[in-house]
Scaffold this active site. Structure first.
Site, PDB file in Angstrom:
ATOM      1  N   ASP A  96      43.700  37.175  46.899  1.00 45.48           N
ATOM      2  CA  ASP A  96      44.893  37.754  46.266  1.00 45.48           C
ATOM      3  C   ASP A  96      44.816  37.412  44.774  1.00 45.48           C
ATOM      4  O   ASP A  96      44.943  36.234  44.419  1.00 45.48           O
ATOM      5  CB  ASP A  96      46.183  37.157  46.837  1.00 45.48           C
ATOM      6  CG  ASP A  96      46.438  37.500  48.296  1.00 45.48           C
ATOM      7  OD1 ASP A  96      45.463  37.515  49.071  1.00 45.48           O
ATOM      8  OD2 ASP A  96      47.600  37.724  48.656  1.00 45.48           O
ATOM      9  N   LYS A 160      50.104  44.267  46.135  1.00 47.97           N
ATOM     10  CA  LYS A 160      51.086  43.253  46.516  1.00 47.97           C
ATOM     11  C   LYS A 160      52.194  43.189  45.475  1.00 47.97           C
ATOM     12  O   LYS A 160      51.935  43.281  44.269  1.00 47.97           O
ATOM     13  CB  LYS A 160      50.359  41.911  46.658  1.00 47.97           C
ATOM     14  CG  LYS A 160      51.222  40.707  46.974  1.00 47.97           C
ATOM     15  CD  LYS A 160      50.311  39.486  47.138  1.00 47.97           C
ATOM     16  CE  LYS A 160      51.089  38.183  47.152  1.00 47.97           C
ATOM     17  NZ  LYS A 160      50.185  37.014  47.248  1.00 47.97           N
ATOM     18  N   LYS A 189      51.401  44.701  50.588  1.00 50.69           N
ATOM     19  CA  LYS A 189      51.840  43.359  50.948  1.00 50.69           C
ATOM     20  C   LYS A 189      53.107  43.047  50.157  1.00 50.69           C
ATOM     21  O   LYS A 189      53.134  43.166  48.930  1.00 50.69           O
ATOM     22  CB  LYS A 189      50.767  42.315  50.642  1.00 50.69           C
ATOM     23  CG  LYS A 189      51.226  40.875  50.922  1.00 50.69           C
ATOM     24  CD  LYS A 189      50.102  39.866  50.715  1.00 50.69           C
ATOM     25  CE  LYS A 189      50.623  38.430  50.807  1.00 50.69           C
ATOM     26  NZ  LYS A 189      49.538  37.424  50.645  1.00 50.69           N
TER      27      LYS A 189
END
Length: 230
Positions: A96, A160, A189
């Protein structure tokens, strides 16, 4: 709308998170034990404890996810790529990373695309999932859309919403906007401020397929009670 997920399926969407500056070995041991017990998808950690968590979870299906350029995104592309490679070498199977928010705010979309291409390529070369953190609390809708349109071309696995360290976390409106932009090309996400089942449910119904949270146990236990009462 009826919530269709089983308890197991919902748990498998949770990235169980410990990203505190003062996190220590006992905390990571507890994190990994909980993730394995509850069937969470991943432990979300900074890159330094990746080797520890990878060893702790070597017999488990739980993934080890490293946060890169976290939480500000203000490191060079080369530094982020190095951090990705180091995390993968130490056992990370998900990445991430935080985009360079300043470059996006300057309108430098070519930089954002180059950064994304290099990090996604490094992940794909190692069969590692990639997630691009936008940190939406600092962005206009136009900027969110611009990054998501880049993602449609570059094809990371996820975009995300947030680090959880900014001035705001995931919102339903942002999840919907991101999903409308990327369509089926990239998954969403949601992270930041997801602390109960009602919020988790709303994020999933808006289009999120992963949930980053340190409240996963509470969420799953609430859902178990909800299912039992239904």
């Amino acid at each position: 709308m009826t919530f269709q997920l089983s308890v197991t399926e919902l748990a498998n969407m949770v990235d169980h998170t410990l990203l505190k500056a003062d996190a220590q070995k006992a905390g990571f041991e507890k994190l990994c034990q909980e993730a394995d017990e509850y069937g969470f998808k991943m432990v979300a950690i900074n890159s330094a404890p990746v080797a520890l968590c990878s060893e702790l979870l070597k017999e488990s299906p739980v993934h080890v996810g490293a946060a890169i350029g976290f939480p500000l995104g203000q490191t060079t592309i080369a530094a982020k790529v190095f951090e990705v490679a180091d995390a993968i070498k130490n056992g990370a199977d998900e990445i991430d990373y935080v985009i360079n928010i300043g470059e996006l705010k300057e309108g430098n979309l070519a930089y954002i695309e180059q950064e994304m291409k290099k990090i996604v390529a490094a992940c794909q070369a190692n069969n590692v999932l990639s997630k691009v953190i936008l940190e939406n609390c600092y962005l206009t809708n136009e900027e969110k859309i611009a990054v998501c349109e880049i993602a449609k071309r570059v094809k990371p696995d996820f975009v995300k919403t947030s680090t959880g360290f900014g001035t705001g976390g995931a919102t339903i409106a942002d999840v919907k906007l991101m999903k409308e932009t990327v369509g089926a090309e990239v998954k969403i996400k949601a992270a930041g401020g997801i602390r109960d089942f009602a919020t988790a449910k709303a994020m999933v119904e808006a289009g999120a397929e992963r949930l980053g949270t340190s409240s996963g146990i509470k969420i799953i236990n609430e859902y178990k009670s909800f299912v039992k009462e239904a």
